[in-house]
Design a protein around this motif. Structure first.
Motif, PDB file in Angstrom:
ATOM      1  N   PHE A 171      -0.303 -62.171  80.584  1.00 34.93           N
ATOM      2  CA  PHE A 171       0.748 -62.713  79.727  1.00 34.93           C
ATOM      3  C   PHE A 171       0.421 -62.492  78.252  1.00 34.93           C
ATOM      4  CE2 PHE A 171       1.258 -64.947  83.699  1.00 34.93           C
ATOM      5  CZ  PHE A 171       2.622 -65.039  83.844  1.00 34.93           C
ATOM      6  N   GLY A 172      -0.839 -62.378  77.926  1.00 32.44           N
ATOM      7  CA  GLY A 172      -1.268 -62.150  76.550  1.00 32.44           C
ATOM      8  C   GLY A 172      -2.729 -61.731  76.543  1.00 32.44           C
ATOM      9  N   ARG A 173      -3.255 -61.465  75.342  1.00 35.53           N
ATOM     10  CA  ARG A 173      -4.653 -61.046  75.231  1.00 35.53           C
ATOM     11  C   ARG A 173      -5.588 -62.082  75.857  1.00 35.53           C
ATOM     12  NH1 ARG A 173      -7.250 -56.602  74.763  1.00 35.53           N
ATOM     13  NH2 ARG A 173      -6.068 -55.950  72.922  1.00 35.53           N
TER      14      ARG A 173
ATOM     15  N   VAL B 147      -2.295 -52.273  79.329  1.00 38.06           N
ATOM     16  CA  VAL B 147      -1.536 -52.754  78.167  1.00 38.06           C
ATOM     17  C   VAL B 147      -2.102 -52.170  76.882  1.00 38.06           C
ATOM     18  CG1 VAL B 147      -0.878 -54.799  76.837  1.00 38.06           C
ATOM     19  CG2 VAL B 147      -0.840 -54.887  79.333  1.00 38.06           C
ATOM     20  N   ASP B 148      -3.417 -52.146  76.747  1.00 36.55           N
ATOM     21  CA  ASP B 148      -4.042 -51.618  75.536  1.00 36.55           C
ATOM     22  C   ASP B 148      -3.738 -50.130  75.338  1.00 36.55           C
ATOM     23  OD1 ASP B 148      -5.142 -54.043  74.834  1.00 36.55           O
ATOM     24  OD2 ASP B 148      -7.019 -53.688  75.921  1.00 36.55           O
ATOM     25  N   ALA B 149      -3.576 -49.400  76.441  1.00 36.67           N
ATOM     26  CA  ALA B 149      -3.287 -47.965  76.340  1.00 36.67           C
ATOM     27  C   ALA B 149      -1.892 -47.697  75.775  1.00 36.67           C
ATOM     28  CB  ALA B 149      -3.420 -47.317  77.712  1.00 36.67           C
ATOM     29  N   GLN B 150      -1.049 -48.744  75.712  1.00 35.42           N
ATOM     30  CA  GLN B 150       0.304 -48.594  75.188  1.00 35.42           C
ATOM     31  C   GLN B 150       0.436 -49.158  73.776  1.00 35.42           C
ATOM     32  OE1 GLN B 150       3.399 -49.444  78.444  1.00 35.42           O
ATOM     33  NE2 GLN B 150       1.566 -50.334  79.338  1.00 35.42           N
ATOM     34  N   ALA B 151      -0.657 -49.165  73.043  1.00 36.56           N
ATOM     35  CA  ALA B 151      -0.641 -49.715  71.689  1.00 36.56           C
ATOM     36  C   ALA B 151       0.288 -48.942  70.762  1.00 36.56           C
ATOM     37  CB  ALA B 151      -2.064 -49.724  71.119  1.00 36.56           C
ATOM     38  N   SER B 152       0.409 -47.647  70.977  1.00 39.47           N
ATOM     39  CA  SER B 152       1.258 -46.828  70.105  1.00 39.47           C
ATOM     40  C   SER B 152       2.591 -46.469  70.759  1.00 39.47           C
ATOM     41  CB  SER B 152       0.524 -45.544  69.695  1.00 39.47           C
ATOM     42  OG  SER B 152       0.103 -44.825  70.844  1.00 39.47           O
ATOM     43  N   VAL B 153       2.562 -46.072  72.042  1.00 41.68           N
ATOM     44  CA  VAL B 153       3.777 -45.647  72.748  1.00 41.68           C
ATOM     45  C   VAL B 153       3.801 -46.280  74.128  1.00 41.68           C
ATOM     46  CG1 VAL B 153       5.132 -43.693  73.613  1.00 41.68           C
ATOM     47  CG2 VAL B 153       3.763 -43.434  71.530  1.00 41.68           C
ATOM     48  N   TRP B 154       4.955 -46.838  74.504  1.00 40.25           N
ATOM     49  CA  TRP B 154       5.103 -47.382  75.854  1.00 40.25           C
ATOM     50  C   TRP B 154       5.105 -46.252  76.866  1.00 40.25           C
ATOM     51  CZ3 TRP B 154       9.722 -51.320  75.096  1.00 40.25           C
ATOM     52  CH2 TRP B 154       9.275 -52.364  74.270  1.00 40.25           C
TER      53      TRP B 154
ATOM     54  N   GLY C 230       4.791 -51.931  77.670  1.00 47.25           N
ATOM     55  CA  GLY C 230       3.854 -52.417  76.666  1.00 47.25           C
ATOM     56  C   GLY C 230       3.293 -53.796  76.881  1.00 47.25           C
ATOM     57  N   GLY C 231       3.665 -54.469  77.975  1.00 46.69           N
ATOM     58  CA  GLY C 231       3.114 -55.793  78.247  1.00 46.69           C
ATOM     59  C   GLY C 231       3.415 -56.788  77.144  1.00 46.69           C
ATOM     60  N   TRP C 232       2.377 -57.471  76.672  1.00 49.01           N
ATOM     61  CA  TRP C 232       2.548 -58.501  75.647  1.00 49.01           C
ATOM     62  C   TRP C 232       2.602 -57.923  74.232  1.00 49.01           C
ATOM     63  CZ3 TRP C 232      -1.782 -57.786  72.789  1.00 49.01           C
ATOM     64  CH2 TRP C 232      -2.929 -57.325  73.441  1.00 49.01           C
ATOM     65  N   ARG C 233       2.559 -56.627  74.097  1.00 53.45           N
ATOM     66  CA  ARG C 233       2.647 -55.997  72.773  1.00 53.45           C
ATOM     67  C   ARG C 233       4.100 -55.872  72.339  1.00 53.45           C
ATOM     68  NH1 ARG C 233      -1.890 -53.841  70.800  1.00 53.45           N
ATOM     69  NH2 ARG C 233      -3.678 -53.610  72.190  1.00 53.45           N
ATOM     70  N   GLY C 234       4.339 -56.091  71.042  1.00 53.19           N
ATOM     71  CA  GLY C 234       5.680 -55.967  70.486  1.00 53.19           C
ATOM     72  C   GLY C 234       5.636 -55.276  69.138  1.00 53.19           C
TER      73      GLY C 234
ATOM     74  N   GLY D 205       2.034 -61.089  71.525  1.00 60.02           N
ATOM     75  CA  GLY D 205       1.762 -62.353  72.194  1.00 60.02           C
ATOM     76  C   GLY D 205       2.550 -62.507  73.473  1.00 60.02           C
ATOM     77  N   PRO D 206       2.346 -63.610  74.172  1.00 62.46           N
ATOM     78  CA  PRO D 206       3.012 -63.834  75.462  1.00 62.46           C
ATOM     79  C   PRO D 206       4.531 -63.933  75.354  1.00 62.46           C
ATOM     80  CG  PRO D 206       1.819 -65.810  74.764  1.00 62.46           C
ATOM     81  CD  PRO D 206       1.404 -64.710  73.847  1.00 62.46           C
ATOM     82  N   TRP D 207       5.060 -64.276  74.172  1.00 61.98           N
ATOM     83  CA  TRP D 207       6.513 -64.370  74.023  1.00 61.98           C
ATOM     84  C   TRP D 207       7.188 -63.024  74.269  1.00 61.98           C
ATOM     85  CZ3 TRP D 207       2.936 -66.505  70.730  1.00 61.98           C
ATOM     86  CH2 TRP D 207       2.441 -65.667  69.729  1.00 61.98           C
ATOM     87  N   TRP D 208       6.533 -61.923  73.856  1.00 61.59           N
ATOM     88  CA  TRP D 208       7.091 -60.595  74.118  1.00 61.59           C
ATOM     89  C   TRP D 208       7.073 -60.291  75.605  1.00 61.59           C
ATOM     90  CZ3 TRP D 208      10.052 -58.435  70.799  1.00 61.59           C
ATOM     91  CH2 TRP D 208       9.836 -58.580  69.425  1.00 61.59           C
ATOM     92  N   PHE D 209       6.000 -60.687  76.267  1.00 63.90           N
ATOM     93  CA  PHE D 209       5.884 -60.456  77.705  1.00 63.90           C
ATOM     94  C   PHE D 209       7.003 -61.178  78.448  1.00 63.90           C
ATOM     95  CE2 PHE D 209       4.257 -61.221  81.964  1.00 63.90           C
ATOM     96  CZ  PHE D 209       3.658 -60.017  82.291  1.00 63.90           C
ATOM     97  N   ILE D 210       7.197 -62.453  78.143  1.00 59.39           N
ATOM     98  CA  ILE D 210       8.236 -63.241  78.815  1.00 59.39           C
ATOM     99  C   ILE D 210       9.620 -62.666  78.522  1.00 59.39           C
ATOM    100  CG2 ILE D 210       9.315 -65.511  78.955  1.00 59.39           C
ATOM    101  CD1 ILE D 210       6.613 -65.419  80.288  1.00 59.39           C
TER     102      ILE D 210
END
Length: 339
Positions: free
Chosen positions: A117-119, A194-201, A272-276, A281-286
């Motif tokens: 859900f988040g880091r 999730v970390d692998a999508q830091a730049s591009v989903w 991108g998981g919890w990344r926005g 944070g988890p708000w992006w994931f939800i």
């Protein structure tokens, strides 16, 4: 009591719990409690949301009488189900009949252990997190088969057999699409993906795998147009025909929880998981998860149910070959890049 005193008391309580249980066990206990709260509250909201979505799409009147905007309607439904009698048919295999809904519900909880859900909002970041989720999803089919067979009802048995055939067929492209991402990342750990999508989903790198996953996930959760195991016009209600009260509610609870799980996995793998764009944070994931669930609901109330032969042909003749070709192409490209 002042604010500083409250903070000091909370810190002291936390230190006492850590010294008594240990940090890892405390995290597991808190994670389990939060999971139970989410599993209990999330289906209530999703049932209300589905009624509202269907009402808008098909120009119906949605729930609006019980509470503001009909928000208490699903709570009223829960009270109704709790008050209903638990009936066990005389010809049924009693132990297996009772065990099936418990298994279905329990197996859905396991996937929440590795959902990121988040880091710092994850119970356990296992190095085989992807395998854990798909393994328990496969076991869920066995619980459904047990319920249909134990009911000693031909309609329930047909629904269970259809469910097994459908899940076996659509699990293959689902796994192949997930493996395309895992090969790119080189890991089965959810946080690494999730970390692998830091730049591009990854949806931009793997659009074919994303589409295949979303279609397969819709079929895995028995959602229209892939709701053959529960076809009311043919099977009364499918594998849970003989279930009543809270036993039926556990099947219902598991179905909506599985929707949340497959949408969470799709969010982790492709969006991108919890990344926005800002304030990760988890708000992006939800938010992403509920957008995907809204899409699944939209599809349900837009397209008619497929025939069983059409559904199986689509899996074996279309989805699996495309998913296999996508996986092979991905592996070849990565091999060329590494060389």
């Amino acid at each position: 009591m002042g604010d500083s005193s409250i903070v000091q008391w909370v810190h002291s309580a936390y230190e006492a719990l850590v010294s008594f249980l240990g940090h890892d066990l405390l995290v597991a206990v808190v994670g389990l409690l939060l999971t139970l709260v989410l599993v209990g509250v999330n289906p209530l909201f999703l049932v209300w949301l589905e009624r509202k979505v269907s009402a808008h799409i098909q120009l119906r009147i949605g729930p609006k009488e019980v509470g503001p905007f009909g928000l208490f309607q699903t709570i009223a439904d829960t009270v109704k189900l709790i008050s209903k009698e638990l009936i066990t048919p005389r010809p049924a295999s009693r132990v297996l009949f009772i065990l099936s809904p418990i298994l279905v519900f329990a197996l859905t909880l396991a996937a929440f252990v590795v959902l990121p859900f988040g880091r710092h909002f994850q119970v356990r970041d296992l190095n085989v997190g992807v395998v854990l989720i798909f393994s328990f999803a496969s076991l869920n089919v066995l619980a459904i088969l047990i319920g249909g067979w134990a009911s000693n009802n031909k309609y329930a048995l047909l629904g269970a057999i259809r469910s097994v055939a459908q899940n076996v067929a659509y699990e293959i492209p689902l796994l192949l699409s997930a493996m395309s991402v895992a090969i790119m990342v080189g890991s089965l750990r959810m946080q690494v993906i999730v970390d692998a999508q830091a730049s591009v989903w990854f949806v931009f790198y793997q659009p074919v795998a994303a589409v295949i996953y979303l279609i397969g996930a819709t079929a895995e959760t028995n959602r229209a147009p892939f709701d053959i195991p529960e076809a009311e016009s043919e099977l009364v209600a499918g594998f849970h025909t003989e279930y009543s009260g809270m036993r039926f509610a556990l099947f219902f609870l598991a179905e909506y929880t599985n929707m949340f799980i497959v949408a969470s996995v799709a969010t982790t793998f492709f969006f991108g998981g919890w990344r926005g764009p800002f304030l990760d944070g988890p708000w992006w994931f939800i938010l992403k998860v509920y957008i995907l669930i809204f899409g699944v609901m939209w599809v349900r109330w837009t397209f008619p149910r497929l025939r069983f032969d059409q559904l199986m042909n689509f899996a074996w003749k279309v989805m699996i070959p495309i998913a296999m070709a996508n996986l092979i192409v991905t592996a070849l490209i990565i091999k060329l890049i590494q060389n």
